[in-house]
Design a protein around this motif. Structure first.
Motif, PDB file in Angstrom:
ATOM      1  N   LEU A   1      85.922   8.348  32.593  1.00 57.35           N
ATOM      2  CA  LEU A   1      85.419   7.767  33.715  1.00 57.35           C
ATOM      3  C   LEU A   1      85.464   8.696  35.178  1.00 57.35           C
ATOM      4  O   LEU A   1      84.815   8.828  35.993  1.00 57.35           O
ATOM      5  CB  LEU A   1      83.846   7.116  33.527  1.00 57.35           C
ATOM      6  N   PRO A   2      86.780   7.896  35.485  1.00 62.59           N
ATOM      7  CA  PRO A   2      86.688   7.912  37.005  1.00 62.59           C
ATOM      8  C   PRO A   2      87.499   9.283  37.117  1.00 62.59           C
ATOM      9  O   PRO A   2      87.589   9.827  38.091  1.00 62.59           O
ATOM     10  CB  PRO A   2      87.967   7.020  37.308  1.00 62.59           C
ATOM     11  N   ILE A   3      88.270   9.493  36.570  1.00 61.05           N
ATOM     12  CA  ILE A   3      88.870  11.244  36.889  1.00 61.05           C
ATOM     13  C   ILE A   3      87.470  12.226  37.089  1.00 61.05           C
ATOM     14  O   ILE A   3      87.531  13.136  37.577  1.00 61.05           O
ATOM     15  CB  ILE A   3      89.763  11.463  34.984  1.00 61.05           C
ATOM     16  N   THR A   4      86.637  12.109  35.854  1.00 59.62           N
ATOM     17  CA  THR A   4      85.921  13.243  36.557  1.00 59.62           C
ATOM     18  C   THR A   4      84.742  12.928  37.384  1.00 59.62           C
ATOM     19  O   THR A   4      84.362  13.939  38.015  1.00 59.62           O
ATOM     20  CB  THR A   4      84.470  13.036  35.394  1.00 59.62           C
ATOM     21  N   ILE A   5      84.414  11.560  38.025  1.00 59.63           N
ATOM     22  CA  ILE A   5      84.240  11.094  38.775  1.00 59.63           C
ATOM     23  C   ILE A   5      84.591  11.730  40.063  1.00 59.63           C
ATOM     24  O   ILE A   5      84.383  12.679  41.308  1.00 59.63           O
ATOM     25  CB  ILE A   5      83.827   9.939  39.218  1.00 59.63           C
ATOM     26  N   GLY A   6      86.261  11.733  40.093  1.00 63.81           N
ATOM     27  CA  GLY A   6      86.788  12.391  41.194  1.00 63.81           C
ATOM     28  C   GLY A   6      86.791  13.867  41.127  1.00 63.81           C
ATOM     29  O   GLY A   6      87.254  13.931  41.520  1.00 63.81           O
ATOM     30  N   LEU A   7      87.461  14.499  39.923  1.00 59.96           N
ATOM     31  CA  LEU A   7      87.203  15.748  39.976  1.00 59.96           C
ATOM     32  C   LEU A   7      85.910  16.131  40.746  1.00 59.96           C
ATOM     33  O   LEU A   7      85.640  17.362  41.248  1.00 59.96           O
ATOM     34  CB  LEU A   7      87.313  16.409  38.144  1.00 59.96           C
ATOM     35  N   ILE A   8      84.777  15.807  40.119  1.00 60.38           N
ATOM     36  CA  ILE A   8      83.194  16.305  40.753  1.00 60.38           C
ATOM     37  C   ILE A   8      82.986  16.257  41.377  1.00 60.38           C
ATOM     38  O   ILE A   8      82.365  17.076  42.854  1.00 60.38           O
ATOM     39  CB  ILE A   8      82.112  15.820  39.857  1.00 60.38           C
ATOM     40  N   TYR A   9      83.546  15.112  42.405  1.00 62.25           N
ATOM     41  CA  TYR A   9      83.633  14.726  44.212  1.00 62.25           C
ATOM     42  C   TYR A   9      84.404  15.687  44.962  1.00 62.25           C
ATOM     43  O   TYR A   9      84.130  16.284  45.733  1.00 62.25           O
ATOM     44  CB  TYR A   9      84.161  13.378  44.390  1.00 62.25           C
ATOM     45  N   TYR A  10      85.751  15.444  44.146  1.00 68.29           N
ATOM     46  CA  TYR A  10      87.080  17.242  45.099  1.00 68.29           C
ATOM     47  C   TYR A  10      86.015  18.405  44.719  1.00 68.29           C
ATOM     48  O   TYR A  10      85.936  19.262  45.562  1.00 68.29           O
ATOM     49  CB  TYR A  10      87.791  17.068  44.512  1.00 68.29           C
ATOM     50  N   TYR A  11      85.887  18.850  43.598  1.00 73.19           N
ATOM     51  CA  TYR A  11      85.322  20.641  43.697  1.00 73.19           C
ATOM     52  C   TYR A  11      83.830  20.513  44.437  1.00 73.19           C
ATOM     53  O   TYR A  11      83.484  21.256  45.551  1.00 73.19           O
ATOM     54  CB  TYR A  11      84.237  20.521  42.232  1.00 73.19           C
ATOM     55  N   HIS A  12      82.473  19.579  44.522  1.00 73.36           N
ATOM     56  CA  HIS A  12      81.973  19.758  45.388  1.00 73.36           C
ATOM     57  C   HIS A  12      81.430  19.304  46.977  1.00 73.36           C
ATOM     58  O   HIS A  12      80.417  19.889  47.474  1.00 73.36           O
ATOM     59  CB  HIS A  12      80.291  18.861  44.735  1.00 73.36           C
ATOM     60  N   VAL A  13      82.305  18.122  47.295  1.00 75.50           N
ATOM     61  CA  VAL A  13      82.610  17.764  48.014  1.00 75.50           C
ATOM     62  C   VAL A  13      83.611  18.245  49.123  1.00 75.50           C
ATOM     63  O   VAL A  13      84.041  19.533  50.222  1.00 75.50           O
ATOM     64  CB  VAL A  13      82.460  15.964  49.125  1.00 75.50           C
ATOM     65  N   LEU A  14      84.416  18.631  48.949  1.00 77.49           N
ATOM     66  CA  LEU A  14      86.016  18.414  49.489  1.00 77.49           C
ATOM     67  C   LEU A  14      85.950  20.205  49.553  1.00 77.49           C
ATOM     68  O   LEU A  14      86.806  21.047  50.701  1.00 77.49           O
ATOM     69  CB  LEU A  14      87.157  17.968  49.163  1.00 77.49           C
ATOM     70  N   HIS A  15      85.897  20.922  48.193  1.00 75.36           N
ATOM     71  CA  HIS A  15      86.494  22.046  48.306  1.00 75.36           C
ATOM     72  C   HIS A  15      85.457  23.074  48.896  1.00 75.36           C
ATOM     73  O   HIS A  15      85.473  24.460  48.866  1.00 75.36           O
ATOM     74  CB  HIS A  15      85.925  22.053  46.570  1.00 75.36           C
ATOM     75  N   LEU A  16      84.275  22.917  48.285  1.00 80.52           N
ATOM     76  CA  LEU A  16      82.739  23.751  48.565  1.00 80.52           C
ATOM     77  C   LEU A  16      82.663  23.778  50.429  1.00 80.52           C
ATOM     78  O   LEU A  16      81.963  24.396  50.445  1.00 80.52           O
ATOM     79  CB  LEU A  16      81.633  23.242  48.153  1.00 80.52           C
TER      80      LEU A  16
END
Length: 98
Positions: free
Chosen positions: A66-81
């Motif tokens: 759960l924390p890993i997926t939340i971190g990846l989603i945050y990274y992809y949507h907020v930081l990466h885009l």
């Protein structure tokens, strides 16, 4: 007659004692008995754990992911885009200030 009764009582007592010693000689030693008891307890515990482990393992796996997926989603949507949205669009003109 009294002497025969006494002799019969003594014979019966000696036979009972012999039977008790024979029965006691067929019993396993204490160490063997407790060793078998421990092995039986281990087998019961192993069977019990097999029934409970799959659900607990799945829940623990989900809890860790759960924390890993939340971190990846945050990274992809907020930081990466967070790139310049106007760069690739033909409707806007890029302006620089001096």
């Amino acid at each position: 007659m009294v002497q025969q009764d006494q002799a019969e009582r003594l014979r019966k007592l000696s036979q009972q004692q012999q039977e008790e010693t024979i029965m006691a000689s067929h019993l396993p030693s204490r160490s063997e008995y407790h060793k078998k008891k421990r092995e039986a307890a281990k087998k019961k515990k192993k069977k019990k754990r097999k029934m409970q482990n799959p659900l607990i393992k799945i829940l623990a796996f989900i809890f860790l992911l759960l924390p890993i997926t939340i971190g990846l989603i945050y990274y992809y949507h907020v930081l990466h885009l967070e790139e310049d949205p106007v760069k690739d669009d033909d409707h806007f003109e890029q302006v620089e200030f001096e």
